[in-house]
Design an enzyme around this catalytic site. Structure first.
Site, PDB file in Angstrom:
ATOM      1  N   CYS A 183       0.823  -1.216   0.000  1.00 59.46           N
ATOM      2  CA  CYS A 183       0.000   0.000   0.000  1.00 59.46           C
ATOM      3  C   CYS A 183       0.859   1.268   0.000  1.00 59.46           C
ATOM      4  CB  CYS A 183      -0.922   0.024   1.207  1.00 59.46           C
ATOM      5  SG  CYS A 183      -2.106  -1.322   1.194  1.00 59.46           S
ATOM      6  N   HIS A 186      -2.091   6.857   4.754  1.00 63.70           N
ATOM      7  CA  HIS A 186      -2.739   5.727   4.069  1.00 63.70           C
ATOM      8  C   HIS A 186      -4.043   5.411   4.811  1.00 63.70           C
ATOM      9  CE1 HIS A 186      -3.591   1.963   2.277  1.00 63.70           C
ATOM     10  NE2 HIS A 186      -3.196   1.228   3.307  1.00 63.70           N
ATOM     11  N   ASN A 206     -10.197   0.766   2.092  1.00 66.30           N
ATOM     12  CA  ASN A 206      -8.757   0.726   1.813  1.00 66.30           C
ATOM     13  C   ASN A 206      -8.547   0.406   0.330  1.00 66.30           C
ATOM     14  OD1 ASN A 206      -6.043   0.160   1.602  1.00 66.30           O
ATOM     15  ND2 ASN A 206      -5.949  -1.164   3.416  1.00 66.30           N
TER      16      ASN A 206
END
Ligand code: COA
Length: 334
Positions: A121, A261, A291
């Site tokens: 990520c 994030h 996400n």
């Protein structure tokens, strides 16, 4: 740490674009699919909705939409782009990835270099770091970077502990040697390979080749150790945030906005607490998108810029962690 040396030009992130699927799955709909509840998902993660691709849509189409928007608002023309980097955990095809499909659809010339980059990520921040180094060292001027993710295609929709967490999206930006917004003051990328298996998808690689899929179906889905990820995430994002702040010679109190994030609101709140930063300085939009991995940071950054929360001259700290365990941070002057 990649120090952006004073004698060299500061690269700029001149514009951000996004590609978001139309189809939305709300928590209430997930209640019909797995044994979960809106209350559980909201209280444990902060997520209410996620956008996902329809069966007939290609993941790279999101990257194309995001790229078109990023290029259209950038000082650089499409013909100026001299490199394309697509950060993605899992591309359209294991071979040749996603970048060739995106560049072809965008109509780039037949000699443009491109590659996929895999850093969990944190991929978008890794792509920024690679782009600024290519600009400073290798003579590139305008690098199109894309964070593209279609994790809805690889989560197990029967596993409530993972399927509620993810969504699909792409974010793109043009990183240029000159510009007016998003001056990159510092960038740090790091990794902790002792945590290599915290988040994983085993099947489809060379250890468990695609052809063996029928015998090991469970291992062809995204898996993770949720609690381990949670703990590492806070530590890693804190560490890389402090790295870039120290490198730029500023104080944390000088930072106007943190764009972390977007994995879980509790991770984000814990990070803010550990940095002693108020939550009203932190950009959060995971309630709507969940996400989206490499796309979360461009999605959140663009939203805050469009809503004029982030203003010209603001110091903006981006920070991420993810599979690998790869993590990093970028400090921008907007
Ligand atoms: N709905 C209802 N119950 C669920 C559930 C869901 N969607 N998912 C898990 N549960 C259950 C578990 O089965 C467990 O039940 P049990 O006690 O009967 O065994 C219980 O909820 C508690 O599970 P636990 O894992 O302790 O919850 P948690 O508070 O740690 O939250 C996560 C789980 C996944 C939300 C949390 O660990 C997390 O967010 N981790 C980080 C994940 C992440 O961000 N990954 C991506 C990184 S880029």
């Amino acid at each position: 740490m990649n120090k952006v040396k004073e004698e060299k030009e500061f690269p700029y992130i001149s514009n951000v674009g996004v590609g978001i699927p139309d189809k939305v799955i709300a928590n209430e709909e997930l209640e019909q699919i797995v044994d979960t509840s809106d209350e559980w998902i909201t209280s444990r993660t902060g997520i209410k909705n996620r956008h996902v691709l329809k069966e007939e849509e290609d993941p790279s189409s999101l990257g194309v939409t995001a790229s078109k928007e990023a290029i259209s608002g950038a000082p650089a023309d499409k013909s100026d782009i001299d490199l394309v980097i697509t950060a993605t955990n899992i591309s359209d095809m294991p071979i040749p990835g996603s970048s060739p499909f995106i560049t072809r659809e965008l109509g780039f010339s037949d000699d443009i270099p491109f590659f996929d980059l895999k850093a969990g990520c944190s991929g978008f921040l890794y792509a920024i770091d690679v782009a600024i180094n290519m600009i400073r060292g290798d003579g590139y001027d305008d690098v199109l970077i894309i964070g593209l993710e279609a994790l809805s295609r690889v989560v197990n929709w029967e596993d409530r502990s993972t399927c509620v967490l993810f969504g699909d999206a792409a974010g793109a930006a043009v990183v240029s040697s000159g510009g007016t917004t998003g001056k990159v003051l510092s960038s740090s990328i790091k990794g902790d390979p002792t945590k290599a298996e915290l988040i994983r998808l085993e099947g489809g690689g060379t250890r468990l080749p695609p052809a063996e899929g029928n015998e090991a179906n469970g291992r062809y889905y995204l898996e993770m150790e949720g609690k381990g990820v949670f703990k590492s995430a806070v530590n890693m994002m804190k560490r890389s945030s402090l790295d870039v702040i120290e490198d730029a010679g500023i104080e944390l109190s000088d930072v106007d906005w943190i764009v972390p994030h977007q994995a879980n609101i509790r991770i984000i709140k814990q990070l803010a607490k550990s940095l002693d930063v108020r939550m009203d300085r932190v950009v959060v939009n995971l309630d709507e998108y969940a996400n989206t991995s490499t796309a979360t940071i461009p999605l959140a950054l663009k939203e805050a810029v469009d809503e004029e929360r982030i203003q010209s001259g603001d110091l903006v700290l981006l920070t991420a962690f993810g599979a690998g365990a790869a993590y990093g941070a970028t400090l921008l002057e907007w």
